[in-house]
Design a protein around this motif. Structure first.
Motif, PDB file in Angstrom:
ATOM      1  N   HIS A  47      73.672 -26.038 -29.514  1.00 15.43           N
ATOM      2  CA  HIS A  47      73.393 -24.703 -28.983  1.00 15.43           C
ATOM      3  C   HIS A  47      73.721 -24.610 -27.481  1.00 15.43           C
ATOM      4  CE1 HIS A  47      71.750 -22.801 -32.532  1.00 15.43           C
ATOM      5  NE2 HIS A  47      71.024 -23.885 -32.778  1.00 15.43           N
ATOM      6  N   ALA A  48      73.554 -25.721 -26.761  1.00 15.84           N
ATOM      7  CA  ALA A  48      73.914 -25.723 -25.339  1.00 15.84           C
ATOM      8  C   ALA A  48      75.430 -25.533 -25.184  1.00 15.84           C
ATOM      9  CB  ALA A  48      73.476 -27.038 -24.689  1.00 15.84           C
ATOM     10  N   LEU A  49      76.205 -26.168 -26.054  1.00 18.73           N
ATOM     11  CA  LEU A  49      77.662 -26.022 -26.010  1.00 18.73           C
ATOM     12  C   LEU A  49      78.092 -24.609 -26.395  1.00 18.73           C
ATOM     13  CD1 LEU A  49      78.698 -29.421 -27.640  1.00 18.73           C
ATOM     14  CD2 LEU A  49      79.197 -28.699 -25.291  1.00 18.73           C
ATOM     15  N   GLY A 269      72.166 -28.130  -2.788  1.00 20.55           N
ATOM     16  CA  GLY A 269      71.799 -27.161  -3.815  1.00 20.55           C
ATOM     17  C   GLY A 269      71.296 -27.778  -5.095  1.00 20.55           C
ATOM     18  N   VAL A 270      71.397 -29.106  -5.239  1.00 20.50           N
ATOM     19  CA  VAL A 270      70.916 -29.796  -6.429  1.00 20.50           C
ATOM     20  C   VAL A 270      69.533 -30.362  -6.135  1.00 20.50           C
ATOM     21  CG1 VAL A 270      71.273 -31.698  -8.044  1.00 20.50           C
ATOM     22  CG2 VAL A 270      73.224 -30.371  -7.230  1.00 20.50           C
ATOM     23  N   LEU A 271      68.537 -29.919  -6.885  1.00 17.68           N
ATOM     24  CA  LEU A 271      67.170 -30.327  -6.630  1.00 17.68           C
ATOM     25  C   LEU A 271      66.695 -31.459  -7.535  1.00 17.68           C
ATOM     26  CD1 LEU A 271      65.507 -26.790  -6.187  1.00 17.68           C
ATOM     27  CD2 LEU A 271      66.274 -28.379  -4.402  1.00 17.68           C
ATOM     28  N   THR A 272      67.293 -31.591  -8.707  1.00 14.56           N
ATOM     29  CA  THR A 272      66.829 -32.606  -9.652  1.00 14.56           C
ATOM     30  C   THR A 272      67.090 -34.019  -9.142  1.00 14.56           C
ATOM     31  OG1 THR A 272      68.938 -32.546 -10.841  1.00 14.56           O
ATOM     32  CG2 THR A 272      67.186 -31.089 -11.631  1.00 14.56           C
ATOM     33  N   PHE A 273      66.174 -34.925  -9.447  1.00  9.09           N
ATOM     34  CA  PHE A 273      66.372 -36.323  -9.062  1.00  9.09           C
ATOM     35  C   PHE A 273      67.507 -36.959  -9.867  1.00  9.09           C
ATOM     36  CE2 PHE A 273      61.616 -36.188  -8.138  1.00  9.09           C
ATOM     37  CZ  PHE A 273      61.787 -36.056  -6.767  1.00  9.09           C
ATOM     38  N   LEU A 274      67.585 -36.622 -11.151  1.00  5.57           N
ATOM     39  CA  LEU A 274      68.563 -37.225 -12.042  1.00  5.57           C
ATOM     40  C   LEU A 274      69.775 -36.318 -12.186  1.00  5.57           C
ATOM     41  CD1 LEU A 274      66.112 -38.490 -14.810  1.00  5.57           C
ATOM     42  CD2 LEU A 274      66.825 -39.637 -12.698  1.00  5.57           C
ATOM     43  N   VAL A 275      70.952 -36.871 -11.981  1.00  2.00           N
ATOM     44  CA  VAL A 275      72.191 -36.094 -12.070  1.00  2.00           C
ATOM     45  C   VAL A 275      73.195 -36.831 -12.944  1.00  2.00           C
ATOM     46  CG1 VAL A 275      71.894 -34.983  -9.817  1.00  2.00           C
ATOM     47  CG2 VAL A 275      73.095 -37.185  -9.967  1.00  2.00           C
ATOM     48  N   ASN A 276      74.191 -36.089 -13.422  1.00  2.87           N
ATOM     49  CA  ASN A 276      75.222 -36.701 -14.265  1.00  2.87           C
ATOM     50  C   ASN A 276      76.290 -37.375 -13.417  1.00  2.87           C
ATOM     51  OD1 ASN A 276      76.882 -34.633 -13.286  1.00  2.87           O
ATOM     52  ND2 ASN A 276      76.601 -33.362 -15.110  1.00  2.87           N
ATOM     53  N   ASP A 277      77.361 -37.813 -14.046  1.00  2.66           N
ATOM     54  CA  ASP A 277      78.413 -38.546 -13.342  1.00  2.66           C
ATOM     55  C   ASP A 277      79.141 -37.690 -12.310  1.00  2.66           C
ATOM     56  OD1 ASP A 277      77.824 -40.767 -14.846  1.00  2.66           O
ATOM     57  OD2 ASP A 277      79.388 -40.401 -16.348  1.00  2.66           O
ATOM     58  N   TYR A 278      78.961 -36.369 -12.389  1.00  2.00           N
ATOM     59  CA  TYR A 278      79.626 -35.453 -11.457  1.00  2.00           C
ATOM     60  C   TYR A 278      78.684 -34.964 -10.361  1.00  2.00           C
ATOM     61  CZ  TYR A 278      82.841 -35.460 -15.389  1.00  2.00           C
ATOM     62  OH  TYR A 278      83.680 -35.866 -16.393  1.00  2.00           O
ATOM     63  N   GLY A 279      77.487 -35.571 -10.310  1.00  2.00           N
ATOM     64  CA  GLY A 279      76.541 -35.195  -9.268  1.00  2.00           C
ATOM     65  C   GLY A 279      75.841 -33.884  -9.515  1.00  2.00           C
ATOM     66  N   ARG A 280      75.895 -33.396 -10.762  1.00  3.34           N
ATOM     67  CA  ARG A 280      75.245 -32.135 -11.120  1.00  3.34           C
ATOM     68  C   ARG A 280      74.073 -32.393 -12.067  1.00  3.34           C
ATOM     69  NH1 ARG A 280      76.250 -28.921  -7.486  1.00  3.34           N
ATOM     70  NH2 ARG A 280      75.552 -27.234  -8.885  1.00  3.34           N
ATOM     71  N   PRO A 281      73.129 -31.464 -12.146  1.00  4.06           N
ATOM     72  CA  PRO A 281      72.016 -31.627 -13.093  1.00  4.06           C
ATOM     73  C   PRO A 281      72.543 -31.723 -14.519  1.00  4.06           C
ATOM     74  CG  PRO A 281      71.538 -29.883 -11.511  1.00  4.06           C
ATOM     75  CD  PRO A 281      72.984 -30.238 -11.316  1.00  4.06           C
ATOM     76  N   ALA A 283      73.089 -30.829 -18.295  1.00  2.17           N
ATOM     77  CA  ALA A 283      73.144 -29.511 -18.919  1.00  2.17           C
ATOM     78  C   ALA A 283      71.953 -29.257 -19.829  1.00  2.17           C
ATOM     79  CB  ALA A 283      74.443 -29.357 -19.712  1.00  2.17           C
ATOM     80  N   SER A 284      71.390 -30.303 -20.395  1.00  2.27           N
ATOM     81  CA  SER A 284      70.266 -30.150 -21.311  1.00  2.27           C
ATOM     82  C   SER A 284      69.542 -31.480 -21.457  1.00  2.27           C
ATOM     83  CB  SER A 284      70.765 -29.691 -22.687  1.00  2.27           C
ATOM     84  OG  SER A 284      71.559 -30.712 -23.279  1.00  2.27           O
ATOM     85  N   ALA A 285      68.379 -31.411 -22.098  1.00 10.28           N
ATOM     86  CA  ALA A 285      67.635 -32.646 -22.356  1.00 10.28           C
ATOM     87  C   ALA A 285      68.428 -33.563 -23.269  1.00 10.28           C
ATOM     88  CB  ALA A 285      66.285 -32.305 -22.990  1.00 10.28           C
ATOM     89  N   ALA A 286      69.173 -32.969 -24.211  1.00  5.88           N
ATOM     90  CA  ALA A 286      69.989 -33.771 -25.123  1.00  5.88           C
ATOM     91  C   ALA A 286      71.099 -34.494 -24.366  1.00  5.88           C
ATOM     92  CB  ALA A 286      70.587 -32.886 -26.211  1.00  5.88           C
TER      93      ALA A 286
END
Length: 373
Positions: A47-49, A269-281, A283-286
């Motif tokens: 559903h996220a996709l 602009g990124v507040l989350t502690f955990l980010v993906n390989d691109y430095g962004r939050p 996309a979903s818990a999955a």
């Protein structure tokens, strides 16, 4: 059970004989969806996709205008559009219940008639038991939860006056499921040894382990939740029920991991502690769960055959169980465990308290025995 077909999903068997599922939509990059088809993890990613690539009509709503009034088909379509489904239950729960209810609609009677074509008022216990036949205990539980939510809606609409599931209980199918694999000290040490301080992978395990967060909360927690050395947030799972706020002190072990994160992971602009390989939050818990699975594999954590006969991998939710287990062994009371975990009932935590009591009582018994030798 009838096959569940999803828009844009292509299923095939690869060269190794494994079933693969890929999301393919014109104009967008092909993405492999991990997890078992129809599972909460799988549907959340799907559903996220769909939303990310422009959205689409719900598979269950396609042809909704052609359904006959008063039928299961018609009422399921109405249920999906109602706040009882859209707002009263969490998104992840919606994603899990959609395929269950869609499969119920597509299930066929011995005569070949789809259940969805039947009038809601004609649903009987015998028909529901027929759908449940052959399912595991957990599958039966999930099916009944989804169906009972739908029947509650049907009753509120005056379409049915009696709950046909009232006398149905999930059948026991052998050993009780142990659920997600609980991490013990050797596995935690192995993961930490591979993922050093300064990596997102290390920050992830410390966050999950030291505040007993669910993965849905862990992937969105960040600087905005920090206040006076504590983290404060509302768990996603209970936003629509209790809406309680959890406030937990950041212990030195977790603070060290957060402080060690490199500046490259702290994009403006990124507040989350955990980010993906691109430095962004994520996309979903999955998406976060899939990445954490990769980190577990990289650390060499192997699948384990459990007491109930199922093979399980070490994953994010198992750290929540490990955190609660550790707190119980440290002497935390049931009320204290609830304050950390966010559980609303002590019954849900009793297994951790019982485990501690059993181990302590067994130690005391063996000590007494040793004194007699």
């Amino acid at each position: 059970m009838a096959e569940i077909k999803l828009d844009f999903v292509n299923t095939f068997i690869d060269a190794r004989g494994k079933v693969r599922h890929t999301f393919r939509r014109k104009g967008h990059k092909r993405v492999t969806i991990k997890g078992r088809a129809g599972s909460a993890e799988f549907m959340e990613t799907y559903h996220a996709l769909v939303e990310k690539t422009g959205g689409t009509q719900s598979p269950a709503e396609i042809g909704g205008g052609r359904t006959k009034g008063g039928t299961v088909d018609a009422l399921v379509v109405a249920y999906y559009k109602d706040d009882a489904f859209k707002k009263a239950i969490a998104k992840a729960t919606q994603n899990m219940r959609r395929p269950i209810l869609d499969a119920f609609r597509e299930f066929k009677t011995p005569s070949g008639r789809r259940y969805g074509e039947n009038h809601v008022a004609t649903m009987r216990e015998k028909s529901i038991r027929a759908v449940m036949e052959g399912k595991t205990t957990n599958s039966q539980k999930n099916f009944l939860k989804a169906l009972r939510g739908f029947i509650a809606f049907a009753m509120s609409q005056g379409a049915v006056t009696v709950d046909p599931t009232a006398g149905i209980k999930p059948l026991k199918d052998g050993a009780k499921s142990s659920g997600h694999m609980t991490w013990l000290e050797p596995q935690i040490d192995q993961y930490r040894e591979h993922h050093k301080l300064g990596t997102v992978a290390r920050a992830a395990i410390e966050l999950l382990l030291n505040i007993a967060a669910r993965r849905h909360d862990a992937h969105v927690i960040g600087k905005q939740h920090t206040r006076e050395g504590k983290l404060s947030w509302r768990p996603h799972k209970t936003l629509r029920s209790t809406g309680k706020m959890l406030t937990i002190r950041i212990i030195p072990e977790l603070q060290e991991a957060l402080d060690a994160l490199p500046e490259s992971t702290k994009s403006e602009g990124v507040l989350t502690f955990l980010v993906n390989d691109y430095g962004r939050p994520f996309a979903s818990a999955a998406a976060f769960g899939n990445k954490f699975a990769d980190w577990c594999n990289a650390a060499g954590l192997k699948p384990v055959l459990c007491d109930d006969g199922r093979t399980r991998n070490y994953r994010a939710h198992g750290l929540r169980k490990s955190a609660l287990r550790t707190l119980a062994h440290a002497g935390a009371t049931g009320v204290e465990l609830m304050a950390v975990s966010g559980h609303s009932s002590l019954d849900q935590l009793q297994e951790y308290l019982d485990e501690v009591d059993q181990e302590r009582s067994a130690d005391a018994a063996m000590t007494k025995l040793a004194k007699t030798r």
